[in-house]
Scaffold this motif. Structure first.
Motif, PDB file in Angstrom:
ATOM      1  N   THR A 159       0.849  -1.189   0.000  1.00  0.00           N
ATOM      2  CA  THR A 159       0.000   0.000   0.000  1.00  0.00           C
ATOM      3  C   THR A 159       0.894   1.253   0.000  1.00  0.00           C
ATOM      4  O   THR A 159       1.909   1.298   0.718  1.00  0.00           O
ATOM      5  CB  THR A 159      -0.929   0.016   1.232  1.00  0.00           C
ATOM      6  N   ASN A 186      -2.428  -7.765   5.640  1.00  0.00           N
ATOM      7  CA  ASN A 186      -3.436  -6.835   5.145  1.00  0.00           C
ATOM      8  C   ASN A 186      -3.213  -5.402   5.613  1.00  0.00           C
ATOM      9  O   ASN A 186      -3.736  -4.468   5.018  1.00  0.00           O
ATOM     10  CB  ASN A 186      -4.842  -7.325   5.519  1.00  0.00           C
ATOM     11  N   SER A 244      -0.445  -4.037   5.239  1.00  0.00           N
ATOM     12  CA  SER A 244       0.609  -3.498   4.351  1.00  0.00           C
ATOM     13  C   SER A 244       0.303  -3.640   2.865  1.00  0.00           C
ATOM     14  O   SER A 244       1.077  -3.134   2.046  1.00  0.00           O
ATOM     15  CB  SER A 244       1.939  -4.213   4.621  1.00  0.00           C
ATOM     16  N   ARG A 289      -2.125  -3.479  -0.756  1.00  0.00           N
ATOM     17  CA  ARG A 289      -3.209  -2.692  -1.372  1.00  0.00           C
ATOM     18  C   ARG A 289      -4.515  -3.464  -1.382  1.00  0.00           C
ATOM     19  O   ARG A 289      -5.562  -2.934  -1.075  1.00  0.00           O
ATOM     20  CB  ARG A 289      -2.914  -2.455  -2.865  1.00  0.00           C
ATOM     21  N   ARG A 290      -4.426  -4.746  -1.842  1.00  0.00           N
ATOM     22  CA  ARG A 290      -5.656  -5.535  -1.981  1.00  0.00           C
ATOM     23  C   ARG A 290      -5.709  -6.530  -0.832  1.00  0.00           C
ATOM     24  O   ARG A 290      -4.876  -7.429  -0.750  1.00  0.00           O
ATOM     25  CB  ARG A 290      -5.623  -6.316  -3.307  1.00  0.00           C
TER      26      ARG A 290
END
Ligand code: FAD
Length: 572
Positions: free
Chosen positions: A167, A341, A343, A345-346
């Motif tokens: 992210t 999660n 760190s 994006r998805r």
């Protein structure tokens, strides 16, 4: 010499029961394999017995890194990091087919306070980038001539371009540094095979149940075959293997093994469980570089590592549950998914997980109040009052050095000059083994085309022995067929593995000689009937034995799946 077929195992067992040895090693993980090789290469007559399959303990459950370990730097474990980095260099030279350099991306986020387990937290994270830069410079320095390339700082955009899953929110900067990776099980097998080529007698599925003594000194072991369905005189009762030096290399079970001797253990092992999640590379948009998530609330780091066709995410570090069949629990999965999660994006869900696995670290309790994450990764060689040698602790990366320390003790007892012969000893399958190339040249028939992924896999897994696998394909072109459609394993490997790597059960092939059990969503259950057919043909299984093997493998896959349901098509 070095026959590692099922017949070779029977012969080895018979010779173990008949011929007194110089050195008997208990445990067929990487440490025991290393000791067997070092002692055999120094000219001792050597035997090794493993109660399950080779590498069935911790040595198949690691993160598969050959590294110094950046997180030991803040703990000031400098000698440990230095020795592991030097061993990393030796492994890259002695087993280039199995150990490869790997680039790591280490991102630094604004919220970071204790990245890589730093004990101090500067206000607002000021200066953390400088501290990391200095730490990585020290890491480069400690590797000396063996360094794989200098680390460097990279800007936010380069971090996001190289580690696409991360992210961007709060990302400040990042670093690139270099380490290496391997296939832990195949490395163990290569060390064992090299030991067998130097004359060591090896037997899996043979447990030590007690010790034999002469005048109060350990003079051998009581052993018993453990292979279900095994026949023959040795299977019925314990037999004695006599040896002048007995080495206990049973990892997290080292203390338990010492107790078989009725003695107070010389060392205290504090096992700590580590679990991993396996994803497809696509789910994490992962290329060929690894990522380090530098901070968890319990001062750990989490690796996202490209490995074979998949991505590994791990690990946890949380004490003991049940030791015999460690699996990733609900809590382990929540912990790893939660950190991931934070760190990426998805967000990933349980449905993205291909498989999980877990094992126990053989940590030594050297400092009383330390939490598992801070227990020492160093190793120890101890000697009981009756002469039993025990080696435990350490890491996959440092196995050669651990083994050398053990055999130095034996040399000292024997009044021999120390000879460090494994420093430059190539492992079986390292480039340049002419014998296997000749096997290929003399095999008849035309080789059906094997795609690039299969060819790359064969040379990565078997090195120069890949020629012998391809020779089987020439003789029987139907063996070119893939065992799982999206994985590069082929039928010929099953035949080769049974003949040369002492694979005796379906689990040996699906979970260790190959890694189908953790790379395939059905955990190998879809491939199991075909593999069982090939093994039945080669090992002479009856149809009843084939069915028993399939049932045993189904039970294994169910246990390993833990809280994650197996795809319904795979469950019969
Ligand atoms: P084991 O592999 O456990 O071998 C001991 C063997 O002894 C077992 O096979 C067992 O069946 C056998 N045995 C026990 N009792 C008997 C008996 N009575 N008779 C006969 N045999 C017996 N290290 C790294 O360098 N890099 C990493 O990335 C890394 N990641 C790790 C991640 C995790 C989660 C864990 C748990 C460890 C990791 N390690 C790593 C550490 C490394 O995996 C271990 O240090 C190493 O595998 C230990 O090997 P061993 O041979 O001592 O033990």
């Amino acid at each position: 010499m070095g026959d590692l077929s099922a017949t070779g195992r029977r012969l080895a067992l018979a010779r173990l029961a008949e011929t007194p040895l110089d050195v008997l090693v208990i445990g067929g993980g990487i440490t025991g394999a290393g000791v067997a090789l070092d002692a055999a290469a120094r000219g001792y007559s050597v035997g090794l017995v493993e109660r399950g399959d080779f590498a069935s303990g911790t040595s198949s459950q690691s993160t598969k890194l050959v590294h110094g370990g950046i997180r030991y730097l803040p703990q000031l474990d400098i000698p440990l990091v230095r020795e592991a980095l030097v061993e990393r260099g030796r492994l890259l030279r002695n087993a280039p087919h199995l150990v490869h350099p790997l680039t790591f991306i280490l991102p630094l986020y604004a919220s970071s306070r204790h990245p890589v387990g730093l004990p101090i937290a500067p206000p607002f994270g000021m200066g953390l980038d400088l501290i990391l830069d200095t730490g990585l410079a020290l890491y480069d320095e400690l590797a000396g001539k063996q360094n794989l390339g200098k680390h460097r700082r990279i800007d936010r955009d380069e971090v996001l371009a190289r580690a696409r899953c991360l992210t961007p929110a709060g990302l400040k900067t990042g670093f690139i540094y270099h380490d290496a990776q391997t296939d832990d099980t195949r490395l163990t097998l290569a060390v064992l095979r090299t030991a067998a080529e130097h004359g060591a007698l090896l037997a899996n599925y043979c447990a030590v149940t007690g010790f034999a003594h002469d005048d109060g000194r350990v003079a051998g072991v009581h052993a018993r075959e453990t292979l279900p369905g095994d026949e023959g005189p040795a299977a019925a009762a314990d037999f004695v293997v006599r040896a002048r030096h007995v080495v206990n290399a049973t990892g997290v079970w080292a203390e338990q093994t010492e107790r078989l001797d009725g003695e107070t253990p010389t060392l205290q092992v504090a096992p700590s469980k580590g679990a991993h999640l396996v994803f497809t590379r696509e789910a994490l948009d992962l290329g060929d570089e690894a990522i380090v998530l530098p901070e968890t609330e319990d001062d750990r780091i989490i690796f996202i590592v490209p490995w074979q066709s998949r991505a590994l995410v791990g690990t946890t570090d949380n004490g003991v549950e049940q030791m015999e069949t460690p699996v990733a629990t609900e809590d382990d999965i929540d912990y790893l998914l939660g950190h991931l999660n934070r760190s990426v994006r998805r967000p990933l869900t349980r449905a993205d997980i291909v498989a999980t696995y877990a094992g126990y670290r053989p940590l030594l309790r050297l400092h009383r109040r330390r939490t598992p994450a801070r227990l020492s990764r160093t190793h120890a060689v101890t000697e009981g009052e009756d002469g039993l040698l025990t080696v435990s602790g350490g890491k996959l990366t440092t196995y050669r050095l651990m083994a050398q320390d053990v055999v130095d003790r034996i040399d000292r007892r024997e009044d021999h000059k120390r000879r460090h012969v494994t420093l430059r000893l190539p492992l079986s399958g390292a480039p340049g083994e002419r014998a296997t190339e000749e096997t290929y040249a003399h095999s008849t028939g035309e080789e059906p085309p094997l795609d690039n992924a299969v060819l790359a896999h064969l040379s990565g897994a078997y090195g120069s022995h890949a020629c012998a696998v391809r020779a089987l394909v020439r003789e029987r072109p139907q063996l070119a067929v893939r065992l799982v459609p999206d994985l590069p394993y082929i039928g010929a490997e099953v035949v080769y593995i049974c003949r040369t790597e002492m694979a005796l059960t379906l689990e040996d092939v699906l979970a260790r000689r190959t890694h189908i059990a953790i790379e395939d969503r059905s955990r190998g259950l879809d491939a199991a009937p075909v593999v069982a057919g090939l093994m039945a043909e080669d090992l002479g299984w009856s149809s009843a034995e084939r069915e028993r093997q399939l049932a045993a493998y189904r039970a294994y896959a169910q246990v390993q799946a833990g809280p994650l349901p197996l795809p319904s098509a795979a469950v019969p």
